[in-house]
Design an enzyme around this catalytic site. Structure first.
Site, PDB file in Angstrom:
ATOM      1  N   THR A 118      43.716  10.752 -31.720  1.00  0.00           N
ATOM      2  CA  THR A 118      44.380  10.458 -32.792  1.00  0.00           C
ATOM      3  C   THR A 118      44.058   8.960 -33.601  1.00  0.00           C
ATOM      4  O   THR A 118      43.628   8.206 -32.623  1.00  0.00           O
ATOM      5  CB  THR A 118      45.960  10.729 -32.672  1.00  0.00           C
ATOM      6  N   ALA A 119      44.268   8.806 -34.608  1.00  0.00           N
ATOM      7  CA  ALA A 119      43.860   7.378 -35.500  1.00  0.00           C
ATOM      8  C   ALA A 119      44.586   6.398 -34.484  1.00  0.00           C
ATOM      9  O   ALA A 119      43.777   5.112 -34.162  1.00  0.00           O
ATOM     10  CB  ALA A 119      44.426   7.374 -36.718  1.00  0.00           C
ATOM     11  N   ASP A 138      38.647  18.169 -44.998  1.00  0.00           N
ATOM     12  CA  ASP A 138      39.410  17.079 -45.971  1.00  0.00           C
ATOM     13  C   ASP A 138      39.023  15.894 -45.925  1.00  0.00           C
ATOM     14  O   ASP A 138      37.882  15.530 -45.116  1.00  0.00           O
ATOM     15  CB  ASP A 138      40.891  17.198 -46.002  1.00  0.00           C
ATOM     16  N   MET A 190      49.535   6.256 -42.604  1.00  0.00           N
ATOM     17  CA  MET A 190      49.830   6.441 -43.877  1.00  0.00           C
ATOM     18  C   MET A 190      50.686   5.472 -44.512  1.00  0.00           C
ATOM     19  O   MET A 190      51.563   5.737 -45.286  1.00  0.00           O
ATOM     20  CB  MET A 190      50.342   7.957 -44.373  1.00  0.00           C
ATOM     21  N   PRO A 192     -18.950   7.569 -27.952  1.00  0.00           N
ATOM     22  CA  PRO A 192     -20.504   7.601 -27.556  1.00  0.00           C
ATOM     23  C   PRO A 192     -20.322   8.232 -25.992  1.00  0.00           C
ATOM     24  O   PRO A 192     -21.183   8.932 -25.718  1.00  0.00           O
ATOM     25  CB  PRO A 192     -20.326   5.832 -27.306  1.00  0.00           C
ATOM     26  N   GLU A 193     -19.189   7.723 -25.416  1.00  0.00           N
ATOM     27  CA  GLU A 193     -19.228   8.560 -24.017  1.00  0.00           C
ATOM     28  C   GLU A 193     -17.560   8.968 -23.809  1.00  0.00           C
ATOM     29  O   GLU A 193     -16.632   8.342 -24.365  1.00  0.00           O
ATOM     30  CB  GLU A 193     -19.689   7.820 -22.961  1.00  0.00           C
ATOM     31  N   PRO A 241      38.940  10.166 -35.155  1.00  0.00           N
ATOM     32  CA  PRO A 241      39.298   9.200 -36.125  1.00  0.00           C
ATOM     33  C   PRO A 241      37.561   8.785 -37.171  1.00  0.00           C
ATOM     34  O   PRO A 241      37.948   8.179 -38.035  1.00  0.00           O
ATOM     35  CB  PRO A 241      39.687   7.828 -35.748  1.00  0.00           C
ATOM     36  N   GLY A 270      39.052   2.605 -38.721  1.00  0.00           N
ATOM     37  CA  GLY A 270      38.957   2.463 -37.529  1.00  0.00           C
ATOM     38  C   GLY A 270      38.011   3.377 -36.703  1.00  0.00           C
ATOM     39  O   GLY A 270      37.708   4.670 -36.987  1.00  0.00           O
ATOM     40  N   LYS A 282      43.058  16.316 -49.934  1.00  0.00           N
ATOM     41  CA  LYS A 282      44.332  15.954 -50.681  1.00  0.00           C
ATOM     42  C   LYS A 282      43.910  14.349 -51.378  1.00  0.00           C
ATOM     43  O   LYS A 282      44.116  13.547 -50.273  1.00  0.00           O
ATOM     44  CB  LYS A 282      45.446  16.007 -49.915  1.00  0.00           C
TER      45      LYS A 282
HETATM   46  N1  SAH Z   1      45.791  13.750 -38.068  1.00  0.00           N
HETATM   47  C1  SAH Z   1      45.468  12.421 -38.128  1.00  0.00           C
HETATM   48  C2  SAH Z   1      46.362  11.645 -39.080  1.00  0.00           C
HETATM   49  C3  SAH Z   1      46.165  12.232 -40.463  1.00  0.00           C
HETATM   50  S1  SAH Z   1      47.370  11.328 -41.646  1.00  0.00           S
HETATM   51  C4  SAH Z   1      45.281  11.653 -36.724  1.00  0.00           C
HETATM   52  O1  SAH Z   1      45.763  12.310 -35.901  1.00  0.00           O
HETATM   53  O2  SAH Z   1      44.799  10.502 -36.722  1.00  0.00           O
HETATM   54  C5  SAH Z   1      46.378  10.230 -42.229  1.00  0.00           C
HETATM   55  C6  SAH Z   1      46.418   8.936 -41.661  1.00  0.00           C
HETATM   56  O3  SAH Z   1      45.651   8.555 -40.421  1.00  0.00           O
HETATM   57  C7  SAH Z   1      45.857   7.701 -42.637  1.00  0.00           C
HETATM   58  O4  SAH Z   1      46.585   7.370 -43.742  1.00  0.00           O
HETATM   59  C8  SAH Z   1      45.567   6.613 -41.761  1.00  0.00           C
HETATM   60  O5  SAH Z   1      47.022   5.915 -41.378  1.00  0.00           O
HETATM   61  C9  SAH Z   1      45.510   7.081 -40.423  1.00  0.00           C
HETATM   62  N2  SAH Z   1      44.051   7.122 -40.190  1.00  0.00           N
HETATM   63  C10 SAH Z   1      43.032   8.312 -40.090  1.00  0.00           C
HETATM   64  N3  SAH Z   1      41.774   7.837 -39.682  1.00  0.00           N
HETATM   65  C11 SAH Z   1      42.008   6.632 -39.774  1.00  0.00           C
HETATM   66  C12 SAH Z   1      40.813   5.621 -39.701  1.00  0.00           C
HETATM   67  N4  SAH Z   1      39.628   5.954 -39.045  1.00  0.00           N
HETATM   68  N5  SAH Z   1      41.278   4.340 -39.380  1.00  0.00           N
HETATM   69  C13 SAH Z   1      42.331   4.114 -39.589  1.00  0.00           C
HETATM   70  N6  SAH Z   1      43.652   4.897 -39.781  1.00  0.00           N
HETATM   71  C14 SAH Z   1      43.113   6.222 -39.918  1.00  0.00           C
END
Ligand code: SAH
Length: 483
Positions: free
Chosen positions: A335-336, A252, A387, A43-44, A229, A416, A274
């Site tokens: 690393t994990a 992987d 592992m 209208p406006e 991780p 994790g 693997k």
């Molecule tokens: N290069 C990787 C390790 C590879 S060996 C690093 O530095 O973390 C693979 C192992 O890493 C797994 O069997 C487990 O023990 C560990 N891992 C990798 N990611 C993980 C996650 N999100 N939570 C728990 N463990 C983990």
């Protein structure tokens, strides 16, 4: 993704806006800026239309919306702030085959309007699919400060040199590498500083150098990158940059989809995971594959979980590359042990608990892990076992047989840093049963030491309730051996 973002060309197309207030003025402004012929039915009009009214593609019809207003319209915005009137527009627009947006009324929306970062011709649009326009706006504001205002000019410049470049490169990959060099290099700096002529000359010089017979054509290279991780926020900036630059990615099973989603869409993806007892591609084959891909002149991203140099066999791959004379870079990752410990609130060292931290693998090249037990059993230290889940019963039995205190705390962190992270705690005597009961499948890190006692107090990360299996595109088939 349940909506498809597109960039719509509106030149010469009709857009209808109903309403004469602030919201209507904003939509009218956007549609006019995008080149549409805009008919505003109200209208406006409020004073906010003062400048819009003077635009050549603007028309106003005083009144309420009629079927004839929508003839030939492609989009319609219902901004009357009156539900009945907006619903009527929605129906008329649908009858005319136009798509409708009624701000703040998702039921009357065929499409949502994103937050827009305008660096024309570069446009970034951010949409929350209607879930939270505020969040989209906050993201836009952050980008606003990180994308230089002159990026639009850079985009125009790239359009301007496009023909010149397309004409010189038959090979699309080489062309992209060249353009990336331009965008990251001094030519782009010149554009951003306003010197277009200088940038032009620079591009010519770089083209000549690229095609000069003496110049070393760029051979491929390999980026060995630690993906951390799981939580993509834990990537380094360098990892992110290289991830987005690679032509082909070799990854992987530890790499989850949130990180894979960051890879360029047109990059080739090769899975070489693997799986236990199912060696898809032996390590030597992976190394050879990297050499082959790099020799094709490609930028190869070898993406590994965690850190490539910690139980990642990154060293072995690099040795093959070095012997083949392929250039490479290595990017460390979280690393994990470190990522899992942080996200589980378990400090790996602590003045009251542990002055030493040991990373060890529970899995060994053919059979039982060859571990220096004397070192593992020392007091005041933390042992992080990679592992180790499959061999947990044997590992804990061995700890006890060698005289470890049965009450020594043990924590297992599975997945994790991901939304499906789980933490199981117990003692060296109880953990195997607890892990079994919890049905842990891995990937998991086992943390042994009194620091684990801090988990209850320091845990901060709340994995998503019922979190979907986001981090495990290909689940690790480790199962707890029956105790
Ligand atoms: N290069 C990787 C390790 C590879 S060996 C690093 O530095 O973390 C693979 C192992 O890493 C797994 O069997 C487990 O023990 C560990 N891992 C990798 N990611 C993980 C996650 N999100 N939570 C728990 N463990 C983990």
């Amino acid at each position: 993704m349940d909506q498809l973002p597109i960039a719509l060309k509106l030149q010469g197309r009709k857009v209808v806006v109903t309403g004469g207030g602030t919201v209507a003025a904003r939509k009218t402004d956007l549609a006019l800026r995008a080149g549409a012929d805009v008919l505003v039915v109200a209208p406006e009009l409020s004073s906010e239309f003062i400048t819009l009214e003077k635009m050549p593609k603007f028309r106003h019809r005083a009144g309420t919306v009629q079927a004839s207003d929508l003839q030939d319209a492609i989009l319609a915005f219902g901004c009357t702030e009156d539900d009945d009137a907006d619903t009527r527009l929605y129906e008329l627009a649908h009858a005319a085959g136009a798509m409708v947006n009624v701000p703040d009324n998702s039921e009357l929306c065929d499409f949502n309007m994103p937050a827009i970062l305008d660096r024309s011709p570069l446009i970034v649009s951010i949409s929350s699919g209607g879930a939270s326009p505020l969040l989209a706006r906050i993201i836009k504001e952050r980008l606003e400060s990180s994308i230089p205002a002159r990026f639009g000019e850079l985009a125009s410049f790239l359009r301007h040199i496009r023909e010149r470049i397309d004409g010189r490169f038959a090979d699309l990959r080489a062309r992209r590498h060249f353009l990336e060099k331009v965008i990251d290099g001094p030519a782009a700096d010149l554009v951003l500083s306003g010197d277009i002529a200088g940038a032009d000359a620079r591009v010519d010089a770089e083209l000549d150098a690229w095609f000069a017979p003496t110049s070393n054509k760029p051979v491929g290279e390999v980026f060995l990158v630690g993906g951390g991780p799981g939580d993509p926020d834990l990537l380094t900036f360098r990892a992110l940059r290289l991830i987005q630059r690679a032509d082909v990615i070799v990854y992987d099973r530890l790499i989850g989809s949130p990180i894979l989603d960051l890879v360029r869409r047109d990059a080739e993806r090769i899975y070489v995971g693997k799986r236990k007892n199912q060696h898809e591609l032996p390590q030597e084959e992976i190394s050879k594959l990297l050499v082959k891909l790099a020799r094709e002149g490609r930028r190869v991203l070898r993406l590994k979980g965690g850190d490539p140099f910690i139980f990642g066999r990154g060293g072995e791959e690099l040795e093959t590359l070095a012997e083949a004379g392929i250039p490479f870079q290595v990017v460390p990752g979280v690393t994990a042990a470190s990522g899992c410990a942080s996200y589980a609130g378990i400090p790996l060292t602590h003045r009251d608990h542990a002055q030493v931290c040991i990373f060890v693998t529970g899995h060994a090249k053919g059979g039982r892990p060859d571990i220096d037990w004397e070192v593992l059993l020392r007091p005041n230290q933390t042992v992080a076992i990679y592992m180790g889940l499959a061999a947990l019963p044997e590992l804990t039995a061995e700890f006890l047989a060698r005289g470890a205190d049965p009450t020594l705390p043990v924590g297992i962190v599975e997945n994790g840093t991901k939304l499906n992270q789980r933490v199981v705690t117990g003692t060296i005597a109880s953990i195997t049963g607890k892990a079994h009961d919890a049905g842990l499948k891995g990937p998991a890190i086992i943390i042994v030491g009194t620091v684990v006692g801090l988990h209850e107090k320091l845990a901060w990360f709340k994995p998503g309730e019922g979190a979907q299996d986001i981090g495990r595109r290909t689940p690790e088939p480790l199962a707890i051996a029956k105790a």
